[in-house]
Scaffold this motif. Sequence first.
Motif, PDB file in Angstrom:
ATOM      1  N   VAL A 184      37.545 -33.352  57.764  1.00  0.00           N
ATOM      2  CA  VAL A 184      38.052 -33.424  56.389  1.00  0.00           C
ATOM      3  C   VAL A 184      39.514 -33.001  56.327  1.00  0.00           C
ATOM      4  O   VAL A 184      40.335 -33.614  55.646  1.00  0.00           O
ATOM      5  N   ALA A 185      39.867 -31.949  57.039  1.00  0.00           N
ATOM      6  CA  ALA A 185      41.215 -31.376  56.966  1.00  0.00           C
ATOM      7  C   ALA A 185      42.176 -32.174  57.838  1.00  0.00           C
ATOM      8  O   ALA A 185      42.571 -31.763  58.926  1.00  0.00           O
ATOM      9  N   ARG A 186      42.541 -33.355  57.368  1.00  0.00           N
ATOM     10  CA  ARG A 186      43.485 -34.200  58.107  1.00  0.00           C
ATOM     11  C   ARG A 186      44.348 -34.964  57.119  1.00  0.00           C
ATOM     12  O   ARG A 186      43.989 -35.140  55.954  1.00  0.00           O
ATOM     13  N   GLU A 187      45.463 -35.442  57.613  1.00  0.00           N
ATOM     14  CA  GLU A 187      46.427 -36.148  56.777  1.00  0.00           C
ATOM     15  C   GLU A 187      46.501 -37.628  57.085  1.00  0.00           C
ATOM     16  O   GLU A 187      47.260 -38.353  56.460  1.00  0.00           O
ATOM     17  N   ILE A 188      45.732 -38.076  58.056  1.00  0.00           N
ATOM     18  CA  ILE A 188      45.775 -39.473  58.472  1.00  0.00           C
ATOM     19  C   ILE A 188      44.365 -40.057  58.421  1.00  0.00           C
ATOM     20  O   ILE A 188      43.425 -39.492  58.982  1.00  0.00           O
ATOM     21  N   GLY A 189      44.229 -41.186  57.722  1.00  0.00           N
ATOM     22  CA  GLY A 189      42.938 -41.833  57.593  1.00  0.00           C
ATOM     23  C   GLY A 189      42.831 -43.072  58.451  1.00  0.00           C
ATOM     24  O   GLY A 189      43.761 -43.440  59.183  1.00  0.00           O
ATOM     25  N   THR A 190      41.693 -43.742  58.368  1.00  0.00           N
ATOM     26  CA  THR A 190      41.455 -44.956  59.139  1.00  0.00           C
ATOM     27  C   THR A 190      41.447 -46.171  58.214  1.00  0.00           C
ATOM     28  O   THR A 190      41.134 -46.055  57.022  1.00  0.00           O
ATOM     29  N   PRO A 191      41.767 -47.344  58.744  1.00  0.00           N
ATOM     30  CA  PRO A 191      41.694 -48.554  57.911  1.00  0.00           C
ATOM     31  C   PRO A 191      40.324 -48.780  57.293  1.00  0.00           C
ATOM     32  O   PRO A 191      40.219 -49.237  56.147  1.00  0.00           O
ATOM     33  N   HIS A 192      39.256 -48.435  58.030  1.00  0.00           N
ATOM     34  CA  HIS A 192      37.918 -48.663  57.483  1.00  0.00           C
ATOM     35  C   HIS A 192      37.582 -47.686  56.353  1.00  0.00           C
ATOM     36  O   HIS A 192      36.732 -47.993  55.510  1.00  0.00           O
ATOM     37  N   GLU A 193      38.233 -46.536  56.307  1.00  0.00           N
ATOM     38  CA  GLU A 193      38.026 -45.642  55.172  1.00  0.00           C
ATOM     39  C   GLU A 193      38.616 -46.246  53.894  1.00  0.00           C
ATOM     40  O   GLU A 193      38.039 -46.122  52.813  1.00  0.00           O
ATOM     41  N   VAL A 194      39.752 -46.898  54.033  1.00  0.00           N
ATOM     42  CA  VAL A 194      40.307 -47.607  52.881  1.00  0.00           C
ATOM     43  C   VAL A 194      39.416 -48.795  52.524  1.00  0.00           C
ATOM     44  O   VAL A 194      39.150 -49.070  51.352  1.00  0.00           O
ATOM     45  N   ALA A 195      38.912 -49.492  53.537  1.00  0.00           N
ATOM     46  CA  ALA A 195      38.032 -50.642  53.302  1.00  0.00           C
ATOM     47  C   ALA A 195      36.771 -50.226  52.549  1.00  0.00           C
ATOM     48  O   ALA A 195      36.292 -50.968  51.683  1.00  0.00           O
ATOM     49  N   ASP A 196      36.228 -49.061  52.851  1.00  0.00           N
ATOM     50  CA  ASP A 196      35.041 -48.583  52.147  1.00  0.00           C
ATOM     51  C   ASP A 196      35.339 -48.343  50.669  1.00  0.00           C
ATOM     52  O   ASP A 196      34.501 -48.603  49.794  1.00  0.00           O
ATOM     53  N   THR A 197      36.543 -47.847  50.383  1.00  0.00           N
ATOM     54  CA  THR A 197      36.939 -47.643  48.990  1.00  0.00           C
ATOM     55  C   THR A 197      37.081 -48.983  48.279  1.00  0.00           C
ATOM     56  O   THR A 197      36.629 -49.151  47.137  1.00  0.00           O
ATOM     57  N   ILE A 198      37.684 -49.950  48.951  1.00  0.00           N
ATOM     58  CA  ILE A 198      37.837 -51.284  48.363  1.00  0.00           C
ATOM     59  C   ILE A 198      36.480 -51.936  48.145  1.00  0.00           C
ATOM     60  O   ILE A 198      36.250 -52.596  47.114  1.00  0.00           O
ATOM     61  N   ARG A 199      35.576 -51.768  49.088  1.00  0.00           N
ATOM     62  CA  ARG A 199      34.224 -52.318  48.931  1.00  0.00           C
ATOM     63  C   ARG A 199      33.559 -51.757  47.692  1.00  0.00           C
ATOM     64  O   ARG A 199      32.915 -52.496  46.917  1.00  0.00           O
ATOM     65  N   PHE A 200      33.682 -50.450  47.462  1.00  0.00           N
ATOM     66  CA  PHE A 200      33.113 -49.852  46.249  1.00  0.00           C
ATOM     67  C   PHE A 200      33.711 -50.494  45.003  1.00  0.00           C
ATOM     68  O   PHE A 200      32.995 -50.893  44.082  1.00  0.00           O
ATOM     69  N   LEU A 201      35.034 -50.609  44.953  1.00  0.00           N
ATOM     70  CA  LEU A 201      35.686 -51.162  43.772  1.00  0.00           C
ATOM     71  C   LEU A 201      35.315 -52.625  43.552  1.00  0.00           C
ATOM     72  O   LEU A 201      35.324 -53.108  42.413  1.00  0.00           O
ATOM     73  N   ALA A 202      34.998 -53.342  44.624  1.00  0.00           N
ATOM     74  CA  ALA A 202      34.610 -54.746  44.517  1.00  0.00           C
ATOM     75  C   ALA A 202      33.143 -54.921  44.136  1.00  0.00           C
ATOM     76  O   ALA A 202      32.753 -55.998  43.682  1.00  0.00           O
ATOM     77  N   SER A 203      32.354 -53.887  44.300  1.00  0.00           N
ATOM     78  CA  SER A 203      30.912 -53.985  44.079  1.00  0.00           C
ATOM     79  C   SER A 203      30.549 -53.698  42.627  1.00  0.00           C
ATOM     80  O   SER A 203      31.345 -53.171  41.851  1.00  0.00           O
ATOM     81  N   ASP A 204      29.291 -54.008  42.284  1.00  0.00           N
ATOM     82  CA  ASP A 204      28.809 -53.753  40.934  1.00  0.00           C
ATOM     83  C   ASP A 204      28.631 -52.264  40.656  1.00  0.00           C
ATOM     84  O   ASP A 204      28.476 -51.868  39.498  1.00  0.00           O
ATOM     85  N   ALA A 205      28.674 -51.436  41.702  1.00  0.00           N
ATOM     86  CA  ALA A 205      28.591 -49.993  41.498  1.00  0.00           C
ATOM     87  C   ALA A 205      29.809 -49.482  40.726  1.00  0.00           C
ATOM     88  O   ALA A 205      29.762 -48.417  40.104  1.00  0.00           O
ATOM     89  N   ALA A 206      30.906 -50.245  40.751  1.00  0.00           N
ATOM     90  CA  ALA A 206      32.129 -49.868  40.042  1.00  0.00           C
ATOM     91  C   ALA A 206      32.252 -50.616  38.716  1.00  0.00           C
ATOM     92  O   ALA A 206      33.357 -50.861  38.235  1.00  0.00           O
ATOM     93  N   SER A 207      31.133 -50.960  38.103  1.00  0.00           N
ATOM     94  CA  SER A 207      31.147 -51.784  36.888  1.00  0.00           C
ATOM     95  C   SER A 207      31.879 -51.135  35.722  1.00  0.00           C
ATOM     96  O   SER A 207      32.317 -51.831  34.806  1.00  0.00           O
ATOM     97  N   PHE A 208      32.021 -49.811  35.719  1.00  0.00           N
ATOM     98  CA  PHE A 208      32.715 -49.116  34.628  1.00  0.00           C
ATOM     99  C   PHE A 208      34.060 -48.573  35.097  1.00  0.00           C
ATOM    100  O   PHE A 208      34.608 -47.636  34.532  1.00  0.00           O
ATOM    101  N   VAL A 209      34.611 -49.195  36.148  1.00  0.00           N
ATOM    102  CA  VAL A 209      35.898 -48.769  36.696  1.00  0.00           C
ATOM    103  C   VAL A 209      36.862 -49.950  36.642  1.00  0.00           C
ATOM    104  O   VAL A 209      36.656 -50.952  37.324  1.00  0.00           O
TER     105      VAL A 209
END
Length: 269
Positions: free
Chosen positions: A225-250
Amino acid sequence: MPVEDDIRTTESVCERSSVAGKTAVVTGASSGIGRAVTETFVADGADVVICSRTQADVDAVAEELNGADVPGEVLPVECDVTDRDDVEALAAATVEEFGEVDVLVNNAGGAAGAGSLDEVDAETWDGVIEVNLTGTYNVTTAFADALREDGGAVVNTASQAGRYGVAGMGPYSAAKAGVIALTRTLASEWADEDVRVNAVNPGFIATPPVKEMLGLDETPSREEVAREIGTPHEVADTIRFLASDAASFVTGQTIAPTGLPHTFEPPTP
């Protein structure tokens, strides 16, 4: 006492959090975050149209993923997002192949013009604004009719540079700030047509250029958790959430996958 909503089941939760069965378009998909989004989507069961300026680059991605044991299909298309004829052809190819568009991920972009703003020449300024901001406009408007036909989701890749305005990155900061503002504008304009528009504001992500810049030999572990550098797939997981119906109120939001809070100051290698 349960909330007044549908009773949850494991199946319904999984379906709502998935992009399975959707048709998505991902720009700038030959490497880095765009490729990670493509891999994540096809593994989930989405069909994905990918593009970059060089056909061979997206052909290689499509060949690898279409030959893998994943439920989704990849269609590679050569497209320069700054060329409106290219973008219109991309939209036409997508509709011809899949008949609909559910998700658009505007990921194409790039930074240039390092140095103080008064040292940046007009050609560099125009180029950075064109690929990051105008390119997002070009692609989004080309897919407007398809997205609004049955509702959908747009996810734009912005940057923490667009939030804070980073010294030495004037053109890029300005372009990504524009993407953030455009995201909020479109979210308001398209809400009545059931299109959600959000953005991600990644921090330092271990894409090939960032790994080279910071001298990283390995991709960071997601368990830390205590890091300053992420991975491309961590961003992809966030994008997947925003693209899914789970983010229907976002909608109209900019989500920041950054790890520890920071102001886009480069971490110490």
